[in-house]
Design a protein around this motif. Structure first.
Motif, PDB file in Angstrom:
ATOM      1  N   ASP A 295       1.070  -1.380   0.245  1.00 28.84           N
ATOM      2  CA  ASP A 295       0.501  -0.246   0.073  1.00 28.84           C
ATOM      3  C   ASP A 295       0.687   1.024  -0.214  1.00 28.84           C
ATOM      4  O   ASP A 295       1.633   1.377   0.614  1.00 28.84           O
ATOM      5  CB  ASP A 295      -0.589  -0.384   0.999  1.00 28.84           C
ATOM      6  N   GLN A 296       0.539   2.496  -1.012  1.00 28.99           N
ATOM      7  CA  GLN A 296       1.289   3.366  -0.757  1.00 28.99           C
ATOM      8  C   GLN A 296       3.047   3.549  -1.197  1.00 28.99           C
ATOM      9  O   GLN A 296       3.372   4.510  -0.532  1.00 28.99           O
ATOM     10  CB  GLN A 296       1.356   4.334   0.251  1.00 28.99           C
ATOM     11  N   ILE A 297       2.771   1.857  -2.261  1.00 26.96           N
ATOM     12  CA  ILE A 297       4.385   1.503  -2.697  1.00 26.96           C
ATOM     13  C   ILE A 297       5.267   1.998  -1.376  1.00 26.96           C
ATOM     14  O   ILE A 297       6.819   2.529  -2.449  1.00 26.96           O
ATOM     15  CB  ILE A 297       4.538   2.122  -4.143  1.00 26.96           C
ATOM     16  N   ILE A 298       4.943   1.723  -0.169  1.00 21.95           N
ATOM     17  CA  ILE A 298       6.110   2.534   0.575  1.00 21.95           C
ATOM     18  C   ILE A 298       7.485   1.479   0.722  1.00 21.95           C
ATOM     19  O   ILE A 298       8.375   2.392   0.872  1.00 21.95           O
ATOM     20  CB  ILE A 298       5.547   1.163   1.869  1.00 21.95           C
TER      21      ILE A 298
ATOM     22  N   ASN B  36       8.875   4.595  -1.861  1.00 18.22           N
ATOM     23  CA  ASN B  36       8.793   5.280  -1.505  1.00 18.22           C
ATOM     24  C   ASN B  36       9.669   5.416  -0.779  1.00 18.22           C
ATOM     25  O   ASN B  36      10.089   6.614  -0.417  1.00 18.22           O
ATOM     26  CB  ASN B  36       7.558   5.972  -1.752  1.00 18.22           C
TER      27      ASN B  36
ATOM     28  N   GLN C  85      -0.718  -8.520   3.348  1.00 17.40           N
ATOM     29  CA  GLN C  85      -1.077  -7.835   3.001  1.00 17.40           C
ATOM     30  C   GLN C  85      -2.298  -8.224   2.708  1.00 17.40           C
ATOM     31  O   GLN C  85      -3.414  -7.836   2.112  1.00 17.40           O
ATOM     32  CB  GLN C  85      -0.435  -6.426   2.277  1.00 17.40           C
TER      33      GLN C  85
ATOM     34  N   SER D 218      -7.574  -5.006  -4.934  1.00 20.58           N
ATOM     35  CA  SER D 218      -7.214  -5.415  -4.128  1.00 20.58           C
ATOM     36  C   SER D 218      -7.782  -5.943  -3.150  1.00 20.58           C
ATOM     37  O   SER D 218      -8.965  -6.914  -3.193  1.00 20.58           O
ATOM     38  CB  SER D 218      -7.739  -3.894  -3.047  1.00 20.58           C
TER      39      SER D 218
END
Lengths: 339, 148
Positions: free
Chosen positions: A88-91, A94, A147, A314
């Motif tokens: 999630d949120q391409i952590i 990032n 996830q 998802s």
């Protein structure tokens, strides 16, 4: 340097070359049939990190490291970083940006993120923008499990078509300096939803998306499948490849021995208990950045069409009964090495 | 287009590798049976200490939950269920597994939002519908027999 649009969705790029690649994988991937072709194999899944999310960032970082080393450039030389992952949120991608502090454009196409990054990088370079681009994708088995599926220690039976998310990262430095591996063309895929609803069977859901992109690429470029030594899909796995062959045949496209799949190649189905095969953005990224890039570098493989495939669902959407939309992006590479 | 989707889903069902159902059933029977034998031995042990069979069932459950939790912590219980399927999930050791696995998994998110909030992720639905079913069945029994 130039970009030329061919047909509806394909772009021919000139003077874009692979400067260096880095592939780092976990222990299970290292023990698989491709194990010797990766730059580094972790002895465990990252037990020394306080979370597996941090381990995933570390494995990506090591892939970056190897790619920079082979390209003989440093972070300061990288004009832009393009990449993504499954979390999630391409952590993973990032958060790694905190360390390299380079301009970063995060991308997401689920498991098709790697070819999306390569394609975007090639477009930017050929368009005369940046001169050196870092592209990447990563995944970790244990972060994906929590996830998308269940806690790791929960006992349950996987179905025969369930995929095994790879602990793997691949990074590729692209640039305009001529090297033995050239990117020739790329096709951005469309979202294709064939009505699959089973998250334990992403292979059959993604096969029509892979077909759609490959057919579009062939139509736009005028190539045939025989023009390629290998066509590698991302993570259709054993069953997905079977479905792709059938589906393509129904539409008048017959694949030969050149058709293969990164996820299917990553593990030994007989001994590693991985059911349908590997999946995850890191799967196609590491298989390209490791073995496939080496074969292109040596000239053993002359032309490769890499078609990473992604299931864009998802946990929320499949619990709500939505079907699984899928996508595939294709990148055609050629070896200029000694054959 | 819709007929193409239908055709494709039909082809998927036709070509999909089959689950080894006979083998799975056999293993579920053996693994589930083995866990029950262990439970029976534990219960006999408590009965040997002078407890009635009814009184011995509570400490037996505690011991079996302890075994399930321990095997989960050691990373072995998921293998038991991999082989035994429902034979491993259904006994109380499987319930312990369903509680301990999320506790281990989500400890990185802290005591409140991690372990506290996620502890019943797997076991929650089982408890909700198990209790609801027990209520319905008991109500039917009460209506039919007058025994509460």
């Amino acid at each position: 340097m130039a970009v030329k649009q061919l047909g509806a969705a394909t772009y021919q790029v000139s003077d874009v070359y692979v400067q260096g690649t880095g592939a780092v994988v976990g222990p299970k991937e290292g023990a698989g049939p491709l194990g010797q072709h990766f730059d580094r194999v972790w002895p465990d899944e990252g037990l020394t990190y306080s979370s597996y999310e941090k381990a995933e960032q570390a494995i990506l970082w090591e892939a970056y490291d190897e790619a920079l080393k082979k390209a003989q450039v440093s972070w300061e030389d990288i004009d832009v970083v393009l990449g993504g992952d499954l979390l999630d949120q391409i952590i993973t991608t990032n958060f790694s940006g905190r360390q390299h502090s380079r301009p970063l454009a995060g991308l997401f196409s689920a498991c098709a993120t790697f070819t999306e990054s390569l394609a975007m990088g090639a477009m930017l370079l050929a368009g005369g923008g940046p001169r050196i681009v870092m592209t990447s994708a990563a995944s970790h088995h244990l972060t994906a499990e929590r996830q998308f599926r269940f806690p790791v220690e929960l006992g349950y039976q996987r179905t025969p078509t369930a995929a095994w998310t790879a602990t793997a990262a691949g990074a590729v430095v692209l640039g305009i300096n001529p090297t033995p591996i050239q990117i020739e063309a790329l096709t951005f895929g469309r979202v294709v939803d064939i009505g699959g609803t089973d998250p334990n069977d992403m292979g059959s859901a993604m096969a029509p998306a892979a077909y759609d992109t490959i057919a579009q690429f062939l139509k736009d470029t005028g190539h045939t499948v025989q023009d390629f030594d290998a066509i590698y899909t991302g993570d259709l796995g054993h069953f997905g490849i079977t479905m792709l062959r059938h589906y393509a045949e129904q539409h008048g496209l017959a694949f030969g021995d050149e058709l293969n799949d990164c996820g299917r190649s990553l593990y030994d189905a007989a001994t590693q208990d991985t059911h349908n095969g590997g999946s995850g953005p890191g799967c196609s990224a590491s298989v390209f950045a490791g073995p496939l890039a080496r074969h292109l570098m040596s000239g053993e493989m002359r032309r490769l069409l890499l078609v990473a495939t992604g299931a864009l669902f998802s946990p929320t959407t499949y619990q709500q009964g939505e079907t699984i939309p899928c996508i595939a992006h294709a990148v055609a590479l050629a070896s200029r090495g000694e054959g | 287009m819709d007929s193409e989707k239908e055709q494709y889903q039909q082809l998927t069902r036709q070509l999909m590798p089959k689950r080894p159902i006979a083998r799975n059933l056999m293993l579920a029977f053996l693994v589930g049976g083995l866990i029950c034998v262990v439970g029976q031995v534990v219960q006999w042990f408590f009965m040997q200490q002078g407890m009635s069979s009814k009184a011995a069932s509570s400490p037996t459950s505690v011991v079996m939950i302890g075994i399930g939790a321990l095997l989960t912590g050691l990373g072995w219980y998921d293998r038991v269920v991999k082989w035994g399927g429902m034979g491993g999930s259904l006994p109380i050791t499987g319930f312990a597994n369903a509680m301990v696995a999320p506790a281990m998994e989500f400890k990185t998110e802290g005591l409140i939002m991690g372990i506290g909030a996620r502890l019943f992720t797997i076991a929650g639905p089982v408890l909700v519908y198990g209790m609801a079913a027990a209520f319905v069945v008991s109500a039917i029994r009460y209506l039919l027999t007058g025994v509460a």
